[in-house]
Design a protein around this motif. Sequence first.
Motif, PDB file in Angstrom:
ATOM      1  N   VAL A 184       0.864  -1.174   0.000  1.00  0.00           N
ATOM      2  CA  VAL A 184       0.000   0.000   0.000  1.00  0.00           C
ATOM      3  C   VAL A 184       0.904   1.227   0.000  1.00  0.00           C
ATOM      4  O   VAL A 184       1.837   1.318   0.810  1.00  0.00           O
ATOM      5  CB  VAL A 184      -0.911   0.037   1.239  1.00  0.00           C
ATOM      6  N   TYR A 185       0.655   2.149  -0.930  1.00  0.00           N
ATOM      7  CA  TYR A 185       1.382   3.415  -0.878  1.00  0.00           C
ATOM      8  C   TYR A 185       0.401   4.562  -0.764  1.00  0.00           C
ATOM      9  O   TYR A 185      -0.774   4.444  -1.105  1.00  0.00           O
ATOM     10  CB  TYR A 185       2.336   3.594  -2.066  1.00  0.00           C
ATOM     11  N   ASP A 216       4.683   7.090  -0.737  1.00  0.00           N
ATOM     12  CA  ASP A 216       5.427   6.440   0.336  1.00  0.00           C
ATOM     13  C   ASP A 216       4.817   5.061   0.563  1.00  0.00           C
ATOM     14  O   ASP A 216       3.586   4.930   0.633  1.00  0.00           O
ATOM     15  CB  ASP A 216       5.311   7.234   1.645  1.00  0.00           C
ATOM     16  N   VAL A 217       5.649   4.040   0.690  1.00  0.00           N
ATOM     17  CA  VAL A 217       5.140   2.706   1.000  1.00  0.00           C
ATOM     18  C   VAL A 217       4.704   2.695   2.466  1.00  0.00           C
ATOM     19  O   VAL A 217       5.501   2.938   3.369  1.00  0.00           O
ATOM     20  CB  VAL A 217       6.201   1.623   0.748  1.00  0.00           C
ATOM     21  N   LEU A 218       3.429   2.421   2.692  1.00  0.00           N
ATOM     22  CA  LEU A 218       2.861   2.433   4.039  1.00  0.00           C
ATOM     23  C   LEU A 218       2.771   1.035   4.636  1.00  0.00           C
ATOM     24  O   LEU A 218       2.790   0.875   5.854  1.00  0.00           O
ATOM     25  CB  LEU A 218       1.466   3.068   4.012  1.00  0.00           C
ATOM     26  N   ALA A 219       2.655   0.021   3.794  1.00  0.00           N
ATOM     27  CA  ALA A 219       2.583  -1.365   4.265  1.00  0.00           C
ATOM     28  C   ALA A 219       2.968  -2.275   3.115  1.00  0.00           C
ATOM     29  O   ALA A 219       2.777  -1.934   1.939  1.00  0.00           O
ATOM     30  CB  ALA A 219       1.180  -1.711   4.764  1.00  0.00           C
ATOM     31  N   ALA A 220       3.518  -3.452   3.463  1.00  0.00           N
ATOM     32  CA  ALA A 220       3.904  -4.415   2.428  1.00  0.00           C
ATOM     33  C   ALA A 220       3.959  -5.802   3.037  1.00  0.00           C
ATOM     34  O   ALA A 220       4.325  -5.967   4.206  1.00  0.00           O
ATOM     35  CB  ALA A 220       5.260  -4.049   1.833  1.00  0.00           C
ATOM     36  N   VAL A 264       9.785   3.460   2.433  1.00  0.00           N
ATOM     37  CA  VAL A 264      10.482   3.878   1.214  1.00  0.00           C
ATOM     38  C   VAL A 264       9.550   4.737   0.364  1.00  0.00           C
ATOM     39  O   VAL A 264       8.382   4.394   0.169  1.00  0.00           O
ATOM     40  CB  VAL A 264      10.956   2.657   0.400  1.00  0.00           C
ATOM     41  N   ASN A 265      10.047   5.848  -0.134  1.00  0.00           N
ATOM     42  CA  ASN A 265       9.288   6.644  -1.091  1.00  0.00           C
ATOM     43  C   ASN A 265       9.591   6.136  -2.495  1.00  0.00           C
ATOM     44  O   ASN A 265      10.748   6.146  -2.928  1.00  0.00           O
ATOM     45  CB  ASN A 265       9.637   8.126  -0.981  1.00  0.00           C
TER      46      ASN A 265
END
Length: 284
Positions: free
Chosen positions: A123-124, A129-133, A148-149
Motif C-alpha cells: 500500500v502506498y 510512500d510505501v505504508l505497508a507491504a 520507502v518513497n
Amino acid sequence: MDSDNRLGTFLRARRQQVSPEEFGMAGGGQRRVAGLRREEVAMLAGMSADYYIRLEQGRDKHPSDQIVAALARVFSLDDDGTAHLRALARPAPRRTRAPRRPERVTPSLLRLMRTWSDTPALVYGRYMDVLAATPLAIALNSCSAPGVNQVRMVFLDPEARNVFPEWPAIAAETVAALRVSAGTDLDDPRLIELVGELSLKSEDFRRLWAKHEVRAKTAGDKRFLHPLVGEIAVSYETFTVNGAPGQTLVVYHAEPASDAEQSLALLGSMPAVDAPMSSSTPRR
C-alpha cells in the motif's frame, strides 16, 4: 514547481508533446519550437487563435466543457489526462490548509494483508510512500519496504536501474502517477518538498515532470531483476482504498505454472524479511 498559471503551463507542455506530422503538417527542421504552434492547436480545436493564446497566457482560465473536450482530443489525452485538464479549468476554491495527519494503513487492511503469505502486495500513500507491504513484496523488491518513497527510490537510488530492466518506462509511469495523486493541489508542502528535491537531484525527473503526463497506475506487467532468482515477470492490479483518500493497494501475481510463479515460491520459502509490516514515517 509550477507557476500560478497552471492551466496555461499544462496546455503549453502538452502542446509541445504533439507531433505536427500526426495531423499532416510539416515538421522537422522547419520549426523553431517543439510540437504544434499555438495557432495550429486553435485551428484543430475549432477556436480562435486569440482565445487559445489567452488560455496559455492565463488571461482566460475557465474554458467551457466543449473547449476542454476539443483540446483533450487534439492532445490525445486519455481519461486521466482529460479529468486533470477539466480540474484545471474548474479549480476548487482554495481553503485554509489543515495540518495533514501521518498516513497509516487501517488495522483491518493490515490484518488482511498478513494472511497473504503467498502474495506480493503493498500500500502506498498520496506521495507514493510505501505504508505497508507483505513479506513477499519486500523479498521481491526491497525498495517496496515500508517507509520507502517510491518516486525518490526510482530516481535517486542507483540500484533502481538494476532492479527494473525497463527503467525508462517505470520512471515515466511513476511521474505520471504522482501527477494523478497530486491532482491540482500543487501547493501541498510535502509535495513541494519532494518535487523540489527530485528536480534538483535528477535531470530525468525534471524532464518527465515538465511533460505534465497524468496517468494512474491501474493494471499492467512489470519485470524485476532479483539478485537471487534472476528476472521475474509479474502482472499487477491496483485498488483504491476506500476510507483512506490517496492510498492505493498494489497486488502482484504471476501466471500459473510459470517461471515467475516458481521464483515467487522460492522467495517465499526463504527466511522472513526482517522489516516492519507497516510504517507512517517515510525514509529519506
